[in-house]
Design an enzyme around this catalytic site. Sequence first.
Site, mmCIF file in Angstrom:
data_model
loop_
_atom_site.group_PDB
_atom_site.id
_atom_site.type_symbol
_atom_site.label_atom_id
_atom_site.label_comp_id
_atom_site.label_asym_id
_atom_site.label_seq_id
_atom_site.Cartn_x
_atom_site.Cartn_y
_atom_site.Cartn_z
ATOM 1 N N CYS A 53 0.863 -1.175 0.000
ATOM 2 C CA CYS A 53 0.000 0.000 0.000
ATOM 3 C C CYS A 53 0.904 1.230 0.000
ATOM 4 C CB CYS A 53 -0.869 0.024 1.247
ATOM 5 S SG CYS A 53 -1.692 -1.552 1.550
ATOM 6 N N LYS A 62 1.831 -2.361 -7.576
ATOM 7 C CA LYS A 62 3.166 -2.286 -8.176
ATOM 8 C C LYS A 62 4.167 -3.198 -7.482
ATOM 9 C CE LYS A 62 6.367 -0.744 -10.897
ATOM 10 N NZ LYS A 62 6.438 -1.468 -12.187
HETATM 11 C C1 AGP Z 1 5.497 -7.069 -13.774
HETATM 12 O O1 AGP Z 1 4.832 -6.496 -14.834
HETATM 13 C C2 AGP Z 1 4.743 -7.275 -12.571
HETATM 14 N N1 AGP Z 1 3.905 -6.240 -12.205
HETATM 15 C C3 AGP Z 1 5.382 -8.089 -11.484
HETATM 16 O O2 AGP Z 1 5.466 -9.375 -11.983
HETATM 17 C C4 AGP Z 1 6.770 -7.665 -10.936
HETATM 18 O O3 AGP Z 1 7.741 -7.841 -11.920
HETATM 19 C C5 AGP Z 1 7.097 -8.519 -9.700
HETATM 20 O O4 AGP Z 1 6.137 -8.271 -8.708
HETATM 21 C C6 AGP Z 1 8.474 -8.271 -9.161
HETATM 22 O O5 AGP Z 1 8.637 -6.953 -8.750
HETATM 23 P P1 AGP Z 1 10.076 -6.367 -8.466
HETATM 24 O O6 AGP Z 1 10.830 -6.430 -9.756
HETATM 25 O O7 AGP Z 1 9.835 -4.968 -8.002
HETATM 26 O O8 AGP Z 1 10.709 -7.231 -7.430
#
Ligand code: AGP
Length: 609
Positions: A2, A605
């Site tokens: 969040c 994200k």
């Molecule tokens: C990618 O488009 C995703 N939203 C997700 O898979 C992301 O790559 C994953 O959560 C890893 O995040 P990070 O690279 O910030 O560790």
Amino acid sequence: MCGIIGYLGTQPAAEIVLGGLKRLEHLGYDSAGLATVADGQLHVRRAVGRLDGLAEALAAEPAPGTLGIGHTRWATHGRPSQENAHPHVDAAGRIALVHNGVIENHAAIRSFLEGQGVRFRSETDTESLAQLIGFFYSQTGDLLGSVRGALREARGTFGIAVACADAADTLIAARRGSPLIIGTGRDELIVASDAAALVGRVSQVTHLEDNEVVLLGPGGLRAVTVDAKPIEKQLEPLEASLEEASLGGYAHHMQKEIFEQPDALRNAMRGRVRPGADRVTLGGLKSFERELPRFRRALLFGCGTSWHAALIGEYLLEELAGISTEVEYASELRYRNPLIQEGTVAIALSQSGETADTIAALREVQSRGAVTLGIVNGVGSTIARETDAGVYLHAGPEIGVASTKAFTAQIAVLAMIALDLGRRRHLSPERTAELIDELAAIPEKVTKALELDGQAKRLAQRLVDRQNWLYLGRGVNFPTALEGALKLKEVSYVHAEGLPAAEMKHGPLAMIDAGMPVIVIAPQDRTYEKVLANIREVKSREGRVIAVASEGDERIAELADEVLFVPRTSPLLAPLVATIPLQLLSYHAALARGHDVDKPRNLAKSVTE
Ligand code: AGP
């Protein structure tokens, strides 16, 4: 994860908190709320849904005061509702709290407090912490002591900001496992879970470490441990700019970030790759100069898109550096029994540097004696700080939930690491120089590939009613296919699967029916003839083949229904250009379906819990 923000200054806090939350909305967007302190009272406003709801609540009933805390939520404990939205307030209405993370022993805390007559209002784990702080505060009147006392009882993870109705000039923040940054500006102090909320307001920041509690007040910033030991915090410049965090004329962050890739790649390679040179220069690995030639095995891990980049890294490291490489989902690695032998380098990949599974996997391999490197975009993030050394992506803030520019920057960094390690072993100066020149030419080729935007849009519109897509690739482009499928799934909610093309006949071929979109990544490398055979297999089952192929490839143009031509490059670097039309296709597929590409449903994200 969040989004959290807390403000203490001279300006109307609600406005600034709301503005900060807007910049954090990609981190959570199912409900939001804020609390300010004025006239010896808390003024709490909460709303379900996007931030517009909160803005309307504030317009109807403004929240006065120059101290405020806010939160934009991605529900984990308790459905998205007004009662479950943060801030949570204690029973006496004196303490308000916003929280990122999970309080694992919330049930025990709740049952203890209910036994003391405290009435709960929500289903969340967070409320147990707000109530516990309030319970201690009602007995002692000591705000900092009550926060520390409650945090000593809490199990799990937290990044919190706490406001108290009796202290319009004091804000408390604390961290264990969930990121928090404090920014200092002119006459103001701001705490946030992500630097995006601070950009443009403050120029200096400090990152909280686990079990640190800071008190922001008239005297500035005072930090102690949960056990009250004083800590000196060092301020450092905040690197991100306002321009980087804004849309700058693009319709969406995802679109902006796709189009930023030529620059992001230039930045990732700046000072590291020089055309004509036969070595790359990676300052981040300097302290490792002596260990580098000794690595015999690499263990790469990450989640989602970062895991896909790691898979591409496997091909690069094996081919160029001759190092045996394994790739693991961080979420699996952390619960396995990873064998770390002498000479193993474990490499954590993460855009944010804050993904909970990746951090846990990192700590697991560290506890087993691995030397660790980080390939991270988030400057000063947990993974960047906890790895032994690393290479930053320097791709600039990535705000769209779908990762795009971080993916290509990760591949570029992996290529540089593979070249560095390879050159220290068997890789000749000539071959290294050739690949360095190719790498240096990639930003221009990506610019060329971005010209496919119009074609990708028309294609996405024609395929708007197709609910199942396949992505096929071989060798280093198998992970490219996986990434293409993930991009489509996450923003357009269409089912898509990525496969090594040769696996088709072992089962998935049965799914092909008339008109099914099959995206085939088919550069003219050593697997090319095989991929052509795979295309024929799909065509004979009436699948609709969309090929991503090398410019000037006439053979494929005869076989496929449509071709997205990308510039030629070295086969190992092909994912850097082949991925561009796949990103564009996903972006336009989501728009054609009317989705919010920057905030896809059910996603946030960063997954920090
Ligand atoms: C990618 O488009 C995703 N939203 C997700 O898979 C992301 O790559 C994953 O959560 C890893 O995040 P990070 O690279 O910030 O560790």
